[in-house]
Design a protein around this motif. Sequence first.
Motif, mmCIF file in Angstrom:
data_model
loop_
_atom_site.group_PDB
_atom_site.id
_atom_site.type_symbol
_atom_site.label_atom_id
_atom_site.label_comp_id
_atom_site.label_asym_id
_atom_site.label_seq_id
_atom_site.Cartn_x
_atom_site.Cartn_y
_atom_site.Cartn_z
ATOM 1 N N LEU A 1 0.840 -1.197 0.000
ATOM 2 C CA LEU A 1 0.000 0.000 0.000
ATOM 3 C C LEU A 1 0.877 1.250 0.000
ATOM 4 C CD1 LEU A 1 -2.897 -0.847 2.484
ATOM 5 C CD2 LEU A 1 -2.757 -1.230 0.032
ATOM 6 N N ASN A 2 0.470 2.248 -0.756
ATOM 7 C CA ASN A 2 1.201 3.503 -0.839
ATOM 8 C C ASN A 2 0.607 4.520 0.127
ATOM 9 O OD1 ASN A 2 2.987 2.683 -2.889
ATOM 10 N ND2 ASN A 2 1.487 3.138 -4.469
ATOM 11 N N LYS A 3 1.475 5.209 0.847
ATOM 12 C CA LYS A 3 1.059 6.266 1.770
ATOM 13 C C LYS A 3 1.878 7.523 1.481
ATOM 14 C CE LYS A 3 -1.560 5.464 4.559
ATOM 15 N NZ LYS A 3 -3.045 5.439 4.514
ATOM 16 N N LEU A 4 1.360 8.653 1.953
ATOM 17 C CA LEU A 4 2.021 9.933 1.693
ATOM 18 C C LEU A 4 3.298 10.039 2.514
ATOM 19 C CD1 LEU A 4 1.906 12.663 0.252
ATOM 20 C CD2 LEU A 4 0.604 13.546 2.197
ATOM 21 N N HIS A 5 4.423 10.202 1.813
ATOM 22 C CA HIS A 5 5.727 10.321 2.454
ATOM 23 C C HIS A 5 5.981 11.770 2.853
ATOM 24 C CE1 HIS A 5 10.171 9.880 2.870
ATOM 25 N NE2 HIS A 5 9.865 8.629 3.189
ATOM 26 N N SER A 6 6.924 11.981 3.760
ATOM 27 C CA SER A 6 7.245 13.339 4.209
ATOM 28 C C SER A 6 7.830 14.202 3.092
ATOM 29 C CB SER A 6 8.225 13.280 5.382
ATOM 30 O OG SER A 6 9.398 12.557 5.032
ATOM 31 N N ASP A 7 8.332 13.571 2.012
ATOM 32 C CA ASP A 7 8.859 14.353 0.886
ATOM 33 C C ASP A 7 7.769 14.778 -0.090
ATOM 34 O OD1 ASP A 7 8.192 11.997 -0.382
ATOM 35 O OD2 ASP A 7 10.208 11.499 -1.045
ATOM 36 N N GLY A 8 6.497 14.458 0.227
ATOM 37 C CA GLY A 8 5.377 14.878 -0.614
ATOM 38 C C GLY A 8 4.985 13.883 -1.679
ATOM 39 N N MET B 1 3.955 9.779 -2.960
ATOM 40 C CA MET B 1 3.334 8.541 -2.501
ATOM 41 C C MET B 1 4.353 7.421 -2.610
ATOM 42 S SD MET B 1 0.278 9.486 -1.643
ATOM 43 C CE MET B 1 -0.545 7.924 -1.417
ATOM 44 N N ARG B 2 4.617 6.739 -1.482
ATOM 45 C CA ARG B 2 5.619 5.672 -1.462
ATOM 46 C C ARG B 2 5.043 4.410 -0.818
ATOM 47 N NH1 ARG B 2 11.119 6.968 -1.792
ATOM 48 N NH2 ARG B 2 11.588 9.154 -2.203
ATOM 49 N N ASN B 3 5.652 3.261 -1.149
ATOM 50 C CA ASN B 3 5.269 2.013 -0.499
ATOM 51 C C ASN B 3 5.553 2.105 0.998
ATOM 52 O OD1 ASN B 3 4.487 0.935 -2.892
ATOM 53 N ND2 ASN B 3 6.235 -0.440 -3.127
ATOM 54 N N PHE B 4 4.539 1.769 1.779
ATOM 55 C CA PHE B 4 4.683 1.880 3.228
ATOM 56 C C PHE B 4 5.610 0.800 3.753
ATOM 57 C CE2 PHE B 4 3.286 0.624 7.512
ATOM 58 C CZ PHE B 4 3.551 1.823 8.181
ATOM 59 N N SER B 5 6.416 1.171 4.753
ATOM 60 C CA SER B 5 7.315 0.235 5.421
ATOM 61 C C SER B 5 7.233 0.481 6.919
ATOM 62 C CB SER B 5 8.759 0.441 4.927
ATOM 63 O OG SER B 5 9.658 -0.329 5.693
ATOM 64 N N VAL B 6 7.050 -0.581 7.678
ATOM 65 C CA VAL B 6 6.934 -0.444 9.130
ATOM 66 C C VAL B 6 8.234 0.079 9.730
ATOM 67 C CG1 VAL B 6 6.532 -1.700 11.280
ATOM 68 C CG2 VAL B 6 5.197 -2.260 9.251
ATOM 69 N N SER B 7 9.363 -0.389 9.226
ATOM 70 C CA SER B 7 10.655 0.039 9.778
ATOM 71 C C SER B 7 10.941 1.507 9.491
ATOM 72 C CB SER B 7 11.775 -0.837 9.210
ATOM 73 O OG SER B 7 11.830 -0.716 7.795
ATOM 74 N N GLU B 8 10.287 2.082 8.470
ATOM 75 C CA GLU B 8 10.505 3.487 8.118
ATOM 76 C C GLU B 8 9.231 4.309 8.284
ATOM 77 O OE1 GLU B 8 11.857 3.308 4.125
ATOM 78 O OE2 GLU B 8 13.765 2.324 4.611
ATOM 79 N N GLN B 9 8.316 3.853 9.137
ATOM 80 C CA GLN B 9 7.021 4.501 9.219
ATOM 81 C C GLN B 9 7.099 5.942 9.748
ATOM 82 O OE1 GLN B 9 4.322 2.589 11.924
ATOM 83 N NE2 GLN B 9 5.906 2.161 13.453
ATOM 84 N N ASN B 10 8.144 6.253 10.505
ATOM 85 C CA ASN B 10 8.260 7.626 11.007
ATOM 86 C C ASN B 10 8.545 8.637 9.908
ATOM 87 O OD1 ASN B 10 10.798 6.549 10.561
ATOM 88 N ND2 ASN B 10 11.761 7.659 12.251
ATOM 89 N N GLU B 11 8.826 8.179 8.691
ATOM 90 C CA GLU B 11 9.055 9.072 7.565
ATOM 91 C C GLU B 11 7.769 9.375 6.792
ATOM 92 O OE1 GLU B 11 12.125 7.605 5.053
ATOM 93 O OE2 GLU B 11 13.552 7.266 6.695
ATOM 94 N N PHE B 12 6.634 8.813 7.228
ATOM 95 C CA PHE B 12 5.360 9.027 6.551
ATOM 96 C C PHE B 12 4.513 10.025 7.326
ATOM 97 C CE2 PHE B 12 6.889 5.097 4.849
ATOM 98 C CZ PHE B 12 6.449 5.073 3.537
ATOM 99 N N VAL B 13 3.707 10.766 6.577
ATOM 100 C CA VAL B 13 2.885 11.820 7.154
ATOM 101 C C VAL B 13 1.795 11.205 8.034
ATOM 102 C CG1 VAL B 13 1.329 13.754 6.625
ATOM 103 C CG2 VAL B 13 3.340 13.335 5.195
ATOM 104 N N ASN B 14 1.632 11.762 9.239
ATOM 105 C CA ASN B 14 0.577 11.353 10.177
ATOM 106 C C ASN B 14 0.671 9.875 10.562
ATOM 107 O OD1 ASN B 14 -0.514 13.983 10.044
ATOM 108 N ND2 ASN B 14 -1.766 13.428 8.259
ATOM 109 N N TYR B 15 1.889 9.358 10.657
ATOM 110 C CA TYR B 15 2.026 7.923 10.937
ATOM 111 C C TYR B 15 1.593 7.568 12.357
ATOM 112 C CZ TYR B 15 6.236 8.652 13.762
ATOM 113 O OH TYR B 15 7.120 9.027 14.740
#
Length: 622
Positions: free
Chosen positions: A74-81, A83-97
């Motif tokens: 699933l793609n979620k909005l990344h902090s760079d603006g 849409m990227r594939n979501f990753s649990v290990s990098e979830q703090n880089e996604f908006v409103n995680y």
Amino acid sequence: MDDENTTTPCIAIELSPKISEEALSWFIDRVKSDRHNHGSRMDVSRKETNAGNKLLIITASDLRLRVGAEIFGLNKLHSDGNMRNFSVSEQNEFVNYKDDNFITDCESLYIIKTELDSLRAADEAHVPGHPDIRLYPGKSILRKLTSSKLIANVLCLHDASKLDKLGARWYKDMSVLLQPIDEIRNYFGDSIAIYFTFLAYYTKALIPLVALTLLFTLVSDEWEELFNYCVFAVVNVVWATVFLEMWKRKSVEVAYEFGSFQKREWEDPRSGYHGPIGLNPITGKQEPSYPAWKRRSRICFVTFPCVAMCVSSAVWIMFYYFEWDSDFARRYNNDPAVSSKIIRNLPSVAYSCIVLVANMFYRILAQKLTDQENHRLESSYQNHLILKLVLTLRNLFIVQIIVSQTLESVFPYWQYHRRLSSKRVEKESSGVLSQAEADLKRDVYSGTFDDYLEMWLQFGYVVLFSSVFPMAAVWAFLNNVVEMKSDAFKLCTSFRRPFCFPTTNIGTWQFALEFIAYLGVVTNCALLFQSPTLRKWFYDAYPEASALDLLLLFFVVEHTLLLVRALASSWIPNVPERIQMKMASVKYKAQQALKRKRAASLKPNELEEKLFEWQRASSEDS
């Protein structure tokens, strides 16, 4: 979970009374087990409604849903603006995680349902406690239990409070063309949201045609003037081309915002896909495999002859109706008796009934044929099913629109009030109904096929015939305004919550609409050259011209308009530049991250040697 106000996205499974306790325990263990034990690691609770229905309520923790979001890409909005594939290990880089609703309701239901569909038989020879129900490796367990009548229903439960809020902003709101697409998508999923996006976009696109129609109606008393014919013929061709090309761009933007753009290659196999278990060469996951040559053979030697026979039968019935109707017209048109007028309409009534019955039969046949083709992807399955149905349903223009409007507008409203009265009676006797019990009394939503079919038929009227019947655009606009509210009303009040799955666009309906647009060029030119006004003008301007000269002029004009349409289609890019830049940015950053990861894994001397190689390569290139 509260029985009255569901706040956690969940799926309810209604059990059949004949399922054994052994089979039920086995199924629950498989749902709770982890993937190494061929399970889905979901939470299961057993409940019983006031009416005595035995249910399994399937839910998942927030962490399990986030893991599922990563597994299913699933793609979620990344902090760079982007849409990227979501990753649990990098979830703090996604908006409103950190938000509780970071994984939306529709995404949660998609993950739970897909995990349940992914439960496959391993080494079991039969369903425990039911030796007569055989299992084969790779067979979907949920589908087998449902087809064997051990499971009565599988449904996504509504959330009463969220549904009320959505309804207040949707069908109860007085705005005509504004749709709360984000809220629709979060609650009902991509396919429903894309349908309403298309409906609103198409309705707005009709406004120029409506304005032109009203303008000509006010300033002209005669539609058969040559100028009016020519203007509407050209406008139809240009309008249809621009609308469809701009919709392609719009659908790309919507799919990107939904996170489903360019996701088809990662789509998981549908639950009905069967075959020996193998490894997916792209993802490396275990899933059923089925040779492509078998599918093509079924399409060529089974599906194609059946569809061809049905299409031929539909055409034969249509021509027989024309002949029958003409015969009754000769016999009864001049008879003033009331009985004669009634008899005069018998062919039309009989034909309408035949069309409706044939439609029901053919839908069942088309679904069975598509099931036997064993398509891996849900999108491919739907596209092949739609293509079969469109081939024969082209004859349903008037009948389909009248019947569908009645069923979609009047019938759901009557059902809603009947259900309200039923609830009031039951509240007095047995208390407030649970959400599961209320949802079981709702009708099953059959999908967006009928809605798209109605829009396709209507689009055919507007594009093919509006040069001689310009009010088609006006009536289409008014119909769509009612359609948006009635469709929203029935989804919120009459139907069960549909299953959610990622959807990129309107699928095969895009091809069907483009076919109508190309056909509209030929139809409008033919109607134009059939006009007595044009014929009179042509022969007055060129007294020595023959019918062949008029036919040649027809082909020149038709091919010129086709060329204009083709040039317009190639001139308007399908993917907006903004989306192209975002996708290129994501690809570039992914490549840079991969380089950094590889560089970090190298030893210091290896890294130094690599740097020297890159430096030498750069100097040679320069």
